[in-house]
Design a protein around this motif. Sequence first.
Motif, mmCIF file in Angstrom:
data_model
loop_
_atom_site.group_PDB
_atom_site.id
_atom_site.type_symbol
_atom_site.label_atom_id
_atom_site.label_comp_id
_atom_site.label_asym_id
_atom_site.label_seq_id
_atom_site.Cartn_x
_atom_site.Cartn_y
_atom_site.Cartn_z
ATOM 1 N N ALA A 172 1.221 -6.112 -13.585
ATOM 2 C CA ALA A 172 0.051 -6.216 -12.971
ATOM 3 C C ALA A 172 -0.421 -4.905 -12.115
ATOM 4 C CB ALA A 172 -0.133 -7.602 -11.957
ATOM 5 N N TRP A 173 0.686 -4.455 -11.462
ATOM 6 C CA TRP A 173 0.223 -3.148 -10.719
ATOM 7 C C TRP A 173 0.084 -1.951 -11.579
ATOM 8 C CZ3 TRP A 173 4.149 0.893 -10.479
ATOM 9 C CH2 TRP A 173 3.825 1.800 -9.553
ATOM 10 N N GLU A 174 0.727 -1.694 -12.593
ATOM 11 C CA GLU A 174 0.549 -0.784 -13.549
ATOM 12 C C GLU A 174 -1.070 -0.770 -14.045
ATOM 13 O OE1 GLU A 174 2.033 1.878 -14.648
ATOM 14 O OE2 GLU A 174 3.988 1.496 -14.058
ATOM 15 N N ARG A 175 -1.537 -2.139 -14.511
ATOM 16 C CA ARG A 175 -2.868 -2.639 -14.749
ATOM 17 C C ARG A 175 -3.791 -1.852 -13.995
ATOM 18 N NH1 ARG A 175 -0.552 -7.020 -17.056
ATOM 19 N NH2 ARG A 175 -1.291 -8.198 -15.472
ATOM 20 N N GLU A 176 -3.521 -2.461 -12.719
ATOM 21 C CA GLU A 176 -4.484 -2.009 -11.504
ATOM 22 C C GLU A 176 -4.442 -0.638 -11.332
ATOM 23 O OE1 GLU A 176 -7.009 -3.138 -8.349
ATOM 24 O OE2 GLU A 176 -5.869 -4.360 -9.729
ATOM 25 N N LEU A 177 -3.409 0.109 -11.554
ATOM 26 C CA LEU A 177 -3.624 1.673 -11.452
ATOM 27 C C LEU A 177 -4.232 2.458 -12.667
ATOM 28 C CD1 LEU A 177 0.071 2.725 -10.372
ATOM 29 C CD2 LEU A 177 -1.941 2.850 -8.810
ATOM 30 N N GLU A 178 -4.206 1.603 -13.681
ATOM 31 C CA GLU A 178 -4.750 2.303 -15.110
ATOM 32 C C GLU A 178 -6.393 1.952 -14.850
ATOM 33 O OE1 GLU A 178 -2.672 0.681 -18.114
ATOM 34 O OE2 GLU A 178 -0.962 1.844 -17.844
ATOM 35 N N THR A 179 -6.654 0.778 -14.354
ATOM 36 C CA THR A 179 -8.148 0.330 -14.699
ATOM 37 C C THR A 179 -9.126 0.811 -13.490
ATOM 38 O OG1 THR A 179 -7.439 -1.895 -14.011
ATOM 39 C CG2 THR A 179 -7.417 -1.332 -16.438
ATOM 40 N N ASP A 180 -8.527 0.812 -12.396
ATOM 41 C CA ASP A 180 -9.595 0.940 -11.201
ATOM 42 C C ASP A 180 -9.906 2.371 -10.950
ATOM 43 O OD1 ASP A 180 -10.309 1.133 -8.187
ATOM 44 O OD2 ASP A 180 -9.949 -1.073 -8.262
ATOM 45 N N ASP A 181 -11.025 2.855 -10.893
ATOM 46 C CA ASP A 181 -11.727 4.053 -10.806
ATOM 47 C C ASP A 181 -11.556 4.467 -9.283
ATOM 48 O OD1 ASP A 181 -12.502 4.137 -13.582
ATOM 49 O OD2 ASP A 181 -14.444 3.636 -13.001
ATOM 50 N N GLU A 182 -11.588 3.748 -8.553
ATOM 51 C CA GLU A 182 -11.575 3.926 -6.948
ATOM 52 C C GLU A 182 -10.181 4.422 -6.737
ATOM 53 O OE1 GLU A 182 -11.435 1.251 -3.131
ATOM 54 O OE2 GLU A 182 -13.394 0.878 -4.129
ATOM 55 N N LEU A 183 -9.070 3.848 -7.331
ATOM 56 C CA LEU A 183 -7.779 4.308 -7.264
ATOM 57 C C LEU A 183 -7.409 5.692 -7.980
ATOM 58 C CD1 LEU A 183 -5.541 0.806 -7.794
ATOM 59 C CD2 LEU A 183 -6.136 2.284 -5.653
ATOM 60 N N ASP A 184 -8.318 6.084 -9.249
ATOM 61 C CA ASP A 184 -8.181 7.296 -9.675
ATOM 62 C C ASP A 184 -8.597 8.273 -8.712
ATOM 63 O OD1 ASP A 184 -7.427 6.223 -12.078
ATOM 64 O OD2 ASP A 184 -9.577 6.332 -12.919
ATOM 65 N N THR A 185 -9.391 8.232 -7.842
ATOM 66 C CA THR A 185 -9.792 9.342 -6.892
ATOM 67 C C THR A 185 -8.969 9.380 -5.766
ATOM 68 O OG1 THR A 185 -12.082 8.459 -7.202
ATOM 69 C CG2 THR A 185 -11.638 9.735 -5.255
ATOM 70 N N LEU A 186 -8.322 8.120 -5.370
ATOM 71 C CA LEU A 186 -7.160 8.126 -4.245
ATOM 72 C C LEU A 186 -6.035 8.673 -4.822
ATOM 73 C CD1 LEU A 186 -6.214 7.239 -1.537
ATOM 74 C CD2 LEU A 186 -5.597 5.148 -2.636
ATOM 75 N N ASP A 187 -5.660 8.686 -6.197
ATOM 76 C CA ASP A 187 -4.508 9.174 -6.864
ATOM 77 C C ASP A 187 -4.376 10.687 -6.796
ATOM 78 O OD1 ASP A 187 -1.952 8.999 -8.239
ATOM 79 O OD2 ASP A 187 -3.165 9.443 -9.845
ATOM 80 N N GLU A 188 -5.822 11.344 -6.729
ATOM 81 C CA GLU A 188 -5.787 12.677 -7.040
ATOM 82 C C GLU A 188 -5.415 13.259 -5.640
ATOM 83 O OE1 GLU A 188 -9.804 14.006 -8.505
ATOM 84 O OE2 GLU A 188 -9.605 12.803 -10.096
ATOM 85 N N LEU A 189 -5.993 12.389 -4.522
ATOM 86 C CA LEU A 189 -5.455 13.067 -3.175
ATOM 87 C C LEU A 189 -4.308 12.453 -2.759
ATOM 88 C CD1 LEU A 189 -9.004 11.703 -1.599
ATOM 89 C CD2 LEU A 189 -8.230 14.077 -2.242
ATOM 90 N N SER A 190 -3.788 11.633 -2.874
ATOM 91 C CA SER A 190 -2.566 11.042 -2.552
ATOM 92 C C SER A 190 -1.781 9.888 -3.689
ATOM 93 C CB SER A 190 -2.521 10.512 -1.089
ATOM 94 O OG SER A 190 -1.079 9.787 -0.901
ATOM 95 N N PRO A 191 -1.043 10.332 -4.575
ATOM 96 C CA PRO A 191 -0.523 9.446 -5.640
ATOM 97 C C PRO A 191 0.321 8.214 -4.968
ATOM 98 C CG PRO A 191 -0.280 11.523 -6.247
ATOM 99 C CD PRO A 191 -0.781 11.704 -4.976
ATOM 100 N N PRO A 192 1.113 8.563 -3.716
ATOM 101 C CA PRO A 192 1.756 7.486 -3.067
ATOM 102 C C PRO A 192 0.736 6.560 -2.580
ATOM 103 C CG PRO A 192 2.852 9.431 -2.701
ATOM 104 C CD PRO A 192 1.392 9.807 -3.195
ATOM 105 N N ALA A 193 -0.438 6.739 -1.988
ATOM 106 C CA ALA A 193 -1.229 5.965 -1.290
ATOM 107 C C ALA A 193 -2.090 5.271 -2.407
ATOM 108 C CB ALA A 193 -2.254 6.910 -0.525
ATOM 109 N N ALA A 194 -2.186 5.571 -3.319
ATOM 110 C CA ALA A 194 -2.730 4.979 -4.670
ATOM 111 C C ALA A 194 -1.957 3.732 -4.910
ATOM 112 C CB ALA A 194 -3.252 6.013 -5.619
ATOM 113 N N GLU A 195 -0.719 4.173 -5.188
ATOM 114 C CA GLU A 195 0.483 3.278 -5.706
ATOM 115 C C GLU A 195 0.473 2.154 -4.627
ATOM 116 O OE1 GLU A 195 3.897 5.354 -6.845
ATOM 117 O OE2 GLU A 195 2.796 6.013 -8.641
ATOM 118 N N ALA A 196 0.581 2.474 -3.287
ATOM 119 C CA ALA A 196 0.583 1.217 -2.378
ATOM 120 C C ALA A 196 -0.607 0.637 -2.336
ATOM 121 C CB ALA A 196 0.866 2.273 -0.990
ATOM 122 N N GLU A 197 -1.579 1.108 -2.437
ATOM 123 C CA GLU A 197 -2.974 0.304 -2.284
ATOM 124 C C GLU A 197 -3.005 -0.515 -3.610
ATOM 125 O OE1 GLU A 197 -6.809 -1.146 -1.808
ATOM 126 O OE2 GLU A 197 -5.124 -0.377 -0.371
#
Length: 72
Positions: free
Chosen positions: A36-61
């Motif tokens: 479910a976490w992997e799906r959340e990371l793959e499908t949420d555009d908001e997390l894509d933006t955060l991932d570009e700034l801080s991958p650990p923060a995106a994963e934690a969110e």
Amino acid sequence: MPAEDSVGRFMAALGPDHREAVRAKPPQERERLAAAWERELETDDELDTLDELSPPAAEAEAARRVLDQGAG
């Protein structure tokens, strides 16, 4: 990606308290949460933006969201 890798990454993204709670769950449940976490990371555009700034923060969110959705 093997389920163990996904579970390990998911566990690392959790805060210490949540990590202990998830560690106490059966292996199948940990795998389901990690998926479910992997799906959340793959499908949420908001997390894509955060991932570009801080991958650990995106994963934690994403981990927080999965647990908040009642998956945990």
